[in-house]
Design an enzyme around this catalytic site. Structure first.
Site, PDB file in Angstrom:
ATOM      1  N   GLY A   1       1.375  -1.062   6.774  1.00  0.00           N
ATOM      2  CA  GLY A   1       2.194  -2.010   6.007  1.00  0.00           C
ATOM      3  C   GLY A   1       1.426  -2.621   4.846  1.00  0.00           C
TER       4      GLY A   1
ATOM      5  N   ARG B   1       3.613 -10.627   2.558  1.00  0.00           N
ATOM      6  CA  ARG B   1       3.537 -12.083   2.647  1.00  0.00           C
ATOM      7  C   ARG B   1       2.127 -12.631   2.399  1.00  0.00           C
ATOM      8  NH1 ARG B   1       6.553 -12.036   8.369  1.00  0.00           N
ATOM      9  NH2 ARG B   1       5.955  -9.846   8.202  1.00  0.00           N
TER      10      ARG B   1
ATOM     11  N   THR C   1       8.068  -0.404  11.243  1.00  0.00           N
ATOM     12  CA  THR C   1       7.180  -0.139  12.379  1.00  0.00           C
ATOM     13  C   THR C   1       7.648   1.062  13.204  1.00  0.00           C
ATOM     14  OG1 THR C   1       8.395  -1.864  13.569  1.00  0.00           O
ATOM     15  CG2 THR C   1       6.285  -2.489  12.608  1.00  0.00           C
TER      16      THR C   1
ATOM     17  N   GLU D   1      15.025  -9.076  15.820  1.00  0.00           N
ATOM     18  CA  GLU D   1      14.187  -9.692  14.783  1.00  0.00           C
ATOM     19  C   GLU D   1      14.805 -11.021  14.357  1.00  0.00           C
ATOM     20  OE1 GLU D   1      11.051  -8.348  13.673  1.00  0.00           O
ATOM     21  OE2 GLU D   1      11.660  -7.588  15.619  1.00  0.00           O
TER      22      GLU D   1
ATOM     23  N   ARG E   1     -34.764 -12.108  -0.542  1.00  0.00           N
ATOM     24  CA  ARG E   1     -33.907 -10.994  -0.965  1.00  0.00           C
ATOM     25  C   ARG E   1     -34.269  -9.700  -0.246  1.00  0.00           C
ATOM     26  NH1 ARG E   1     -34.526 -11.292  -7.171  1.00  0.00           N
ATOM     27  NH2 ARG E   1     -33.288  -9.384  -6.994  1.00  0.00           N
TER      28      ARG E   1
ATOM     29  N   ASN F   1     -53.227 -17.559   0.378  1.00  0.00           N
ATOM     30  CA  ASN F   1     -52.556 -18.783  -0.040  1.00  0.00           C
ATOM     31  C   ASN F   1     -52.054 -18.604  -1.469  1.00  0.00           C
ATOM     32  OD1 ASN F   1     -52.175 -21.820   0.724  1.00  0.00           O
ATOM     33  ND2 ASN F   1     -52.750 -21.721  -1.433  1.00  0.00           N
TER      34      ASN F   1
ATOM     35  N   ASN G   1     -43.063  -8.993 -12.521  1.00  0.00           N
ATOM     36  CA  ASN G   1     -42.943  -7.623 -12.002  1.00  0.00           C
ATOM     37  C   ASN G   1     -42.140  -6.721 -12.920  1.00  0.00           C
ATOM     38  OD1 ASN G   1     -40.656  -9.179 -11.414  1.00  0.00           O
ATOM     39  ND2 ASN G   1     -40.071  -7.833  -9.720  1.00  0.00           N
ATOM     40  N   TYR G   2     -41.557  -7.291 -13.973  1.00  0.00           N
ATOM     41  CA  TYR G   2     -40.639  -6.525 -14.827  1.00  0.00           C
ATOM     42  C   TYR G   2     -41.106  -6.602 -16.268  1.00  0.00           C
ATOM     43  CZ  TYR G   2     -36.082  -5.042 -16.692  1.00  0.00           C
ATOM     44  OH  TYR G   2     -35.074  -4.373 -17.324  1.00  0.00           O
TER      45      TYR G   2
ATOM     46  N   ARG H   1     -57.108 -18.325 -18.593  1.00  0.00           N
ATOM     47  CA  ARG H   1     -56.416 -19.354 -19.372  1.00  0.00           C
ATOM     48  C   ARG H   1     -57.362 -19.889 -20.439  1.00  0.00           C
ATOM     49  NH1 ARG H   1     -59.119 -23.532 -16.087  1.00  0.00           N
ATOM     50  NH2 ARG H   1     -58.512 -23.286 -13.926  1.00  0.00           N
TER      51      ARG H   1
HETATM   52  C1  UD1 Z   1       6.728  -7.197  14.173  1.00  0.00           C
HETATM   53  C2  UD1 Z   1       7.896  -6.988  15.167  1.00  0.00           C
HETATM   54  C3  UD1 Z   1       8.321  -8.339  15.741  1.00  0.00           C
HETATM   55  C4  UD1 Z   1       7.135  -9.011  16.391  1.00  0.00           C
HETATM   56  C5  UD1 Z   1       5.957  -9.115  15.432  1.00  0.00           C
HETATM   57  C6  UD1 Z   1       4.734  -9.556  16.202  1.00  0.00           C
HETATM   58  C7  UD1 Z   1       9.114  -5.063  14.315  1.00  0.00           C
HETATM   59  C8  UD1 Z   1      10.348  -4.607  13.646  1.00  0.00           C
HETATM   60  N1  UD1 Z   1       8.991  -6.386  14.474  1.00  0.00           N
HETATM   61  O1  UD1 Z   1       7.245  -7.975  13.099  1.00  0.00           O
HETATM   62  O2  UD1 Z   1       9.352  -8.154  16.689  1.00  0.00           O
HETATM   63  O3  UD1 Z   1       7.513 -10.301  16.854  1.00  0.00           O
HETATM   64  O4  UD1 Z   1       5.653  -7.838  14.837  1.00  0.00           O
HETATM   65  O5  UD1 Z   1       3.671  -9.874  15.337  1.00  0.00           O
HETATM   66  O6  UD1 Z   1       8.319  -4.270  14.698  1.00  0.00           O
HETATM   67  N2  UD1 Z   1       3.376  -1.458   9.744  1.00  0.00           N
HETATM   68  C9  UD1 Z   1       3.222  -0.119   9.505  1.00  0.00           C
HETATM   69  N3  UD1 Z   1       4.191   0.541   8.800  1.00  0.00           N
HETATM   70  C10 UD1 Z   1       5.313  -0.095   8.347  1.00  0.00           C
HETATM   71  C11 UD1 Z   1       5.452  -1.468   8.606  1.00  0.00           C
HETATM   72  C12 UD1 Z   1       4.481  -2.131   9.311  1.00  0.00           C
HETATM   73  O7  UD1 Z   1       2.238   0.492   9.899  1.00  0.00           O
HETATM   74  O8  UD1 Z   1       6.136   0.584   7.727  1.00  0.00           O
HETATM   75  C13 UD1 Z   1       2.322  -2.165  10.487  1.00  0.00           C
HETATM   76  C14 UD1 Z   1       1.750  -3.315   9.688  1.00  0.00           C
HETATM   77  O9  UD1 Z   1       0.629  -2.892   8.938  1.00  0.00           O
HETATM   78  C15 UD1 Z   1       1.392  -4.317  10.765  1.00  0.00           C
HETATM   79  C16 UD1 Z   1       2.343  -3.999  11.907  1.00  0.00           C
HETATM   80  O10 UD1 Z   1       2.890  -2.722  11.636  1.00  0.00           O
HETATM   81  O11 UD1 Z   1       0.069  -4.144  11.213  1.00  0.00           O
HETATM   82  C17 UD1 Z   1       3.471  -5.023  12.024  1.00  0.00           C
HETATM   83  O12 UD1 Z   1       4.200  -5.065  10.816  1.00  0.00           O
HETATM   84  P1  UD1 Z   1       4.781  -6.426  10.249  1.00  0.00           P
HETATM   85  O13 UD1 Z   1       5.524  -6.125   9.010  1.00  0.00           O
HETATM   86  O14 UD1 Z   1       3.733  -7.452  10.198  1.00  0.00           O
HETATM   87  O15 UD1 Z   1       5.853  -6.794  11.402  1.00  0.00           O
HETATM   88  P2  UD1 Z   1       6.465  -8.215  11.708  1.00  0.00           P
HETATM   89  O16 UD1 Z   1       7.481  -8.527  10.686  1.00  0.00           O
HETATM   90  O17 UD1 Z   1       5.383  -9.189  11.886  1.00  0.00           O
HETATM   91 CA    CA Z   2       3.213  -9.125  11.635  1.00  0.00          CA
END
Ligand code: UD1
Ligand code: CA
Length: 473
Positions: free
Chosen positions: A14, A18, A82, A158, A337, A381, A390-391, A444
């Protein structure tokens, strides 16, 4: 759990809209490693085979961050939800229909191994087609709501698609699931993007399984904070705060003492031995290792530094990629460093910078120095204000200071240059040539004293003024 009984998918494709960040959400650092690395480590501790990571947004960067870690990458391009992410890996887990499939959102860094084990245990006990990890929250906000019937789960809805009554449900879906592969494969193809976000929701699998008469179980996390999903910058900060606290508690439980731990940051790959003391506002990062009896801080930052037994790193020091041997003392206000090595019982004092420098056993550079590309023997010391030049504007050159040498204050050592064993250098010298062992070098101008010079100048000035006045009249 034997290795071959479990396989796992972590969803990390994802965008993380947000977060309002150009960087993929799962790569945002928490305790010095990417957000999703916390999930990877926890899942990996159960030794699933294979462990798949679904990547999509900034896939190259995510894969690069996890290369060599034994993960199988699956591309989801473009990410359409997801459920779509789980579909992307279908061929991989379909190859092992006898292995329970653990599916974990990549944005739940607080998840612990014990909780995953409890989920898998509940899944086995219920002999369910799917088992969800849930959490009871006072303010369930944007999480998916778990709709129960009896012991089982009827559906996950959701928040955006939920009715007012459904929104009142306090049990939320943590985004962490155990599936039996065969029933999952039967329903995955039936996912449809008919929801507020127009995505394929993994959570719809629950309804589809139930429609086919399969059972879906749920187990609530003992600590609801483990379900914290990171979607915003504020949630990232909250997760970091909780992880930092958990990490510090485990370091203290192992015998180190942390003063005011809420202000102390100890990265995931740092080791702190028992009886080491970490003072407030200290940050230990990377592969830093602190040995027993050492004391660090307050206000120190160490990145990939190794600190020996009983050594002291005093207030406001920055150390990177260096070694400080047992009993040595650094700071306050020192900058050490990369590739520096401070020998046993050596002392580096305030406002001293070391770069690629080896300081021998018991040697001292107590005040206001820059020592770069230098090899300093034991018992040397180095006086206040000493600088290695050094440069030369083109290349870096080495300085060698042999055992027991004494470098007077405000010396400039124009490299390449060697100061022999036991040699003395007079304060304020510019040393451009090698100094043999046992010699005294003075580089000096000799001091000149002009007796009565101030009075003579005053008189000369007064005389000039009266002549000028006389001309005007
Ligand atoms: C999701 C759940 C929600 C749950 C919440 C918990 C779904 C539809 N909803 O919502 O019920 O309460 O997690 O935290 O699953 N990701 C992908 N590919 C995509 C979209 C997302 O790999 O196409 C991955 C994201 O990188 C992330 C995870 O899935 O790591 C969850 O995605 P996110 O969009 O955060 O889901 P939520 O809206 O939080
Ligand atoms: Ca999430």
């Amino acid at each position: 759990m034997t290795k071959a009984r479990l396989q796992a998918v972590i969803l990390a494709a994802g965008k993380g809209t947000r977060m309002k960040s150009a960087r993929a959400k799962v790569l945002h650092p928490v305790l010095g490693v990417p957000l999703v690395d916390h999930v990877v480590r926890t899942v990996q501790s159960l030794q699933p085979d294979p462990l798949m990571l679904v990547v999509g947004h900034q896939a190259d960067a995510v894969e690069a961050a996890f290369s060599g870690r034994g993960l199988e990458f699956v591309r989801q391009d473009p990410p359409l939800g997801t459920g779509h992410a789980l579909l992307a890996a279908r061929e991989r887990y379909a190859a092992h229909p006898d292995r329970t499939l653990l599916v974990v959102n990549g944005d739940v860094p607080l998840l612990r191994r014990e909780t995953l084990s409890a989920l898998l245990e509940a899944h086995r006990r219920a002999a369910a087609a799917a088992t969800l990890l849930t959490a009871l929250l006072d303010e369930p906000e944007a999480y998916g709501r778990v709709l129960r019937d009896g012991d089982g789960v009827r559906a996950v809805v959701e928040a955006r698609d939920a009715s007012a009554d459904e929104l009142k449900v306090r049990e939320i879906n943590a985004g962490i699931y155990a599936f039996e592969v065969a029933p999952l494969l039967e329903v995955l193809g039936a996912l449809r993007p008919q929801n507020a976000q127009g995505e394929l929701y993994l959570t719809d699998v629950v309804r589809l399984l139930r429609a086919r008469g399969a059972s879906v179980a749920a187990v609530a996390a003992a600590d609801p904070r483990e379900a914290l999903g990171v979607n915003t910058g504020a949630e990232l900060a909250e997760a970091a705060r909780l992880l930092r606290r958990r990490r510090n508690e485990s370091v203290m439980a192992a015998g180190a003492s942390l003063e005011d731990p809420d202000t102390i940051h100890i990265g995931l790959d740092v080791t702190v031995e028992p009886d080491a003391t970490i003072l407030p506002f200290t940050i230990l990062e990377g592969k830093t290792a602190v040995a027993a009896g050492a004391c660090i801080g307050p206000f120190a930052r160490l990145v990939d530094a190794r600190v020996g037994a009983g050594a002291q790193i005093l207030d406001h020091c920055l150390l990177r990629e260096c070694v400080v041997d047992a009993g040595a003392s650094v700071g306050p206000f020192a900058h050490i460093r990369p590739e520096s090595h401070i020998g046993p019982r050596a002392k580096v004092g305030n406002f001293v910078e070391l770069k690629k420098t080896h300081l021998g056993e018991g040697s001292k550079a107590p005040h206001l120095s820059y020592i770069g590309d230098a090899t300093v023997g034991p018992a040397v010391n180095i006086g206040a204000g000493t600088i290695t030049c050094n440069y030369d504007g083109t290349a870096k050159h080495p300085t060698h200071i042999e055992a027991g040498a004494f470098i007077g204050s405000d010396t400039t050592l124009v490299a390449p240059v060697t100061v022999g064993e036991g040699a003395y250098i007079g304060a304020g010298s510019a040393i451009t040539e090698d100094v043999p062992a046992g010699a005294l070098a003075l580089g000096r101008a000799r001091q000149v004293v002009k007796e009565g010079w101030v009075e003579a100048r005053r008189k000369a000035a007064a005389g000039a003024a009266s002549t000028a006045h006389g001309r005007k009249a």
